[in-house]
Design an enzyme around this catalytic site. Structure first.
Site, PDB file in Angstrom:
ATOM      1  N   GLY A 123       0.848  -1.197   0.000  1.00 49.32           N
ATOM      2  CA  GLY A 123       0.000   0.000   0.000  1.00 49.32           C
ATOM      3  C   GLY A 123       0.880   1.241   0.000  1.00 49.32           C
ATOM      4  N   LYS A 130       0.740   0.027   6.709  1.00 48.54           N
ATOM      5  CA  LYS A 130       1.358  -1.308   6.614  1.00 48.54           C
ATOM      6  C   LYS A 130       2.112  -1.684   7.896  1.00 48.54           C
ATOM      7  CE  LYS A 130       3.779  -0.031   3.023  1.00 48.54           C
ATOM      8  NZ  LYS A 130       3.258   1.344   2.905  1.00 48.54           N
ATOM      9  N   SER A 156       2.640   4.846   1.000  1.00 50.74           N
ATOM     10  CA  SER A 156       3.320   5.299   2.209  1.00 50.74           C
ATOM     11  C   SER A 156       2.266   5.924   3.136  1.00 50.74           C
ATOM     12  CB  SER A 156       4.371   6.351   1.819  1.00 50.74           C
ATOM     13  OG  SER A 156       4.985   6.867   2.971  1.00 50.74           O
ATOM     14  N   GLY A 157       2.292   5.553   4.400  1.00 46.01           N
ATOM     15  CA  GLY A 157       1.320   6.104   5.353  1.00 46.01           C
ATOM     16  C   GLY A 157      -0.025   5.388   5.336  1.00 46.01           C
ATOM     17  N   SER A 158      -0.141   4.329   4.516  1.00 49.04           N
ATOM     18  CA  SER A 158      -1.441   3.640   4.451  1.00 49.04           C
ATOM     19  C   SER A 158      -1.689   2.834   5.731  1.00 49.04           C
ATOM     20  CB  SER A 158      -1.511   2.722   3.220  1.00 49.04           C
ATOM     21  OG  SER A 158      -0.461   1.775   3.252  1.00 49.04           O
ATOM     22  N   SER A 175       6.044  -1.843  -2.154  1.00 45.40           N
ATOM     23  CA  SER A 175       6.037  -2.795  -3.283  1.00 45.40           C
ATOM     24  C   SER A 175       4.990  -2.388  -4.329  1.00 45.40           C
ATOM     25  CB  SER A 175       5.826  -4.238  -2.803  1.00 45.40           C
ATOM     26  OG  SER A 175       4.778  -4.379  -1.866  1.00 45.40           O
TER      27      SER A 175
HETATM   28  P1  ADP Z   1       3.163   2.660   6.204  1.00 48.24           P
HETATM   29  O1  ADP Z   1       3.944   1.590   6.915  1.00 48.24           O
HETATM   30  O2  ADP Z   1       2.127   2.109   5.278  1.00 48.24           O
HETATM   31  O3  ADP Z   1       4.022   3.695   5.553  1.00 48.24           O
HETATM   32  P2  ADP Z   1       2.559   3.582   8.856  1.00 48.24           P
HETATM   33  O4  ADP Z   1       2.058   2.358   9.532  1.00 48.24           O
HETATM   34  O5  ADP Z   1       3.976   3.999   9.114  1.00 48.24           O
HETATM   35  O6  ADP Z   1       2.284   3.447   7.297  1.00 48.24           O
HETATM   36  O7  ADP Z   1       1.655   4.837   9.231  1.00 48.24           O
HETATM   37  C1  ADP Z   1       0.235   4.786   9.251  1.00 48.24           C
HETATM   38  C2  ADP Z   1      -0.289   5.914  10.140  1.00 48.24           C
HETATM   39  O8  ADP Z   1      -1.724   5.919  10.078  1.00 48.24           O
HETATM   40  C3  ADP Z   1       0.090   5.749  11.595  1.00 48.24           C
HETATM   41  O9  ADP Z   1       0.387   7.007  12.135  1.00 48.24           O
HETATM   42  C4  ADP Z   1      -1.202   5.161  12.206  1.00 48.24           C
HETATM   43  O10 ADP Z   1      -1.335   5.475  13.579  1.00 48.24           O
HETATM   44  C5  ADP Z   1      -2.293   5.851  11.390  1.00 48.24           C
HETATM   45  N1  ADP Z   1      -3.569   5.110  11.320  1.00 48.24           N
HETATM   46  C6  ADP Z   1      -4.793   5.608  11.592  1.00 48.24           C
HETATM   47  N2  ADP Z   1      -5.765   4.689  11.440  1.00 48.24           N
HETATM   48  C7  ADP Z   1      -5.152   3.557  11.057  1.00 48.24           C
HETATM   49  C8  ADP Z   1      -5.612   2.240  10.738  1.00 48.24           C
HETATM   50  N3  ADP Z   1      -6.902   1.890  10.801  1.00 48.24           N
HETATM   51  N4  ADP Z   1      -4.694   1.315  10.357  1.00 48.24           N
HETATM   52  C9  ADP Z   1      -3.382   1.640  10.290  1.00 48.24           C
HETATM   53  N5  ADP Z   1      -2.869   2.865  10.573  1.00 48.24           N
HETATM   54  C10 ADP Z   1      -3.746   3.824  10.958  1.00 48.24           C
END
Ligand code: ADP
Length: 209
Positions: free
Chosen positions: A34, A40, A36-38, A108
């Site tokens: 997904g 994962k 960035s920021g999704s 990915s």
């Molecule tokens: P990625 O690894 O995809 O880049 P991160 O896990 O680092 O994303 O960041 C996701 C951000 O979104 C975190 O700050 C997290 O607290 C926030 N968030 C809010 N709601 C959710 C949810 N339902 N699932 C996952 N993250 C969430």
């Protein structure tokens, strides 16, 4: 060039199935993909916490432990990104053989790279989890301030902005996160794995009456 002609695999006595039996669960790759920021890393971490409490054997591969070691020296060119995913796939395959549930948290973005990993393991061993969060929500969350930097032109080829993200067409789990808690999302992954028989179903809570 090293001589590889005489590398003949050894037939080990203990198999993947033996290890799975000992641990009491199947071993699979949970491939989180997904933007960035999704979510994962956050969801992979929560799923691991819950599985650990259930007595399951897990490990997470992410940017921190892979880019700093195994893939140190790989950059962000197309070839290097591909090699990055290929190595993660091969290491994940070893974890499956070791009887461990391995979570991988990498953007990915390319379907062909994810499909390549799917193709090196057995059917049913690659669980693609699409962490499905609209880009506007990811950008609003911006946990590492990367979208801000990308919009300001400080980061080039940022996925979702000036580099494509190819969403999975048929992920095993299409995990929507917007408006849901991390707990709810993690529970959905665990319930899916239990329903498919990868992990034991959790005991229902005993009622008081
Ligand atoms: P990625 O690894 O995809 O880049 P991160 O896990 O680092 O994303 O960041 C996701 C951000 O979104 C975190 O700050 C997290 O607290 C926030 N968030 C809010 N709601 C959710 C949810 N339902 N699932 C996952 N993250 C969430």
């Amino acid at each position: 060039m090293k001589e590889v002609k005489y590398i003949i695999p050894h037939g080990h006595t203990i198999t993947k199935e033996n290890r799975q039996q000992l641990k009491g669960h199947k071993s699979v790759i949970l491939w989180y993909t997904g933007l960035s920021g999704s979510g994962k890393s956050t969801i992979a971490n929560k799923v691991e916490e819950k599985m650990f409490d259930m007595g399951l054997h897990t490990y997470i591969l992410d940017g921190d432990n892979v880019r700093m070691g195994l893939n140190k020296g790989l950059g962000f060119s197309d070839d290097d990104r591909k090699e990055n995913i290929r190595r993660i796939g091969e290491v994940s395959k070893l974890f499956i053989d070791a009887g461990v549930i391995v979570g991988t948290a990498f953007i990915s973005p390319f379907r062909s790279d994810r499909d390549m990993v799917r193709s090196i393991v057995k059917e049913g061993e690659f669980i693609e989890i699409y962490v499905n969060t609209p880009i506007e929500v990811c950008e609003q969350r911006d946990p590492k301030g990367l979208y801000k930097k990308a919009r300001a032109g400080e980061i080039k080829a940022f996925t979702g902005i000036d580099s494509p993200y190819e969403a999975p067409e048929k992920p095993e789990i299409d995990l929507k996160t917007d408006g849901r808690s991390v707990d709810e999302c993690a529970d959905e992954v665990i319930a899916w794995l239990a329903a498919k028989g990868y992990i034991p179903a959790e005991e229902p809570a005993l009622s008081n009456n």
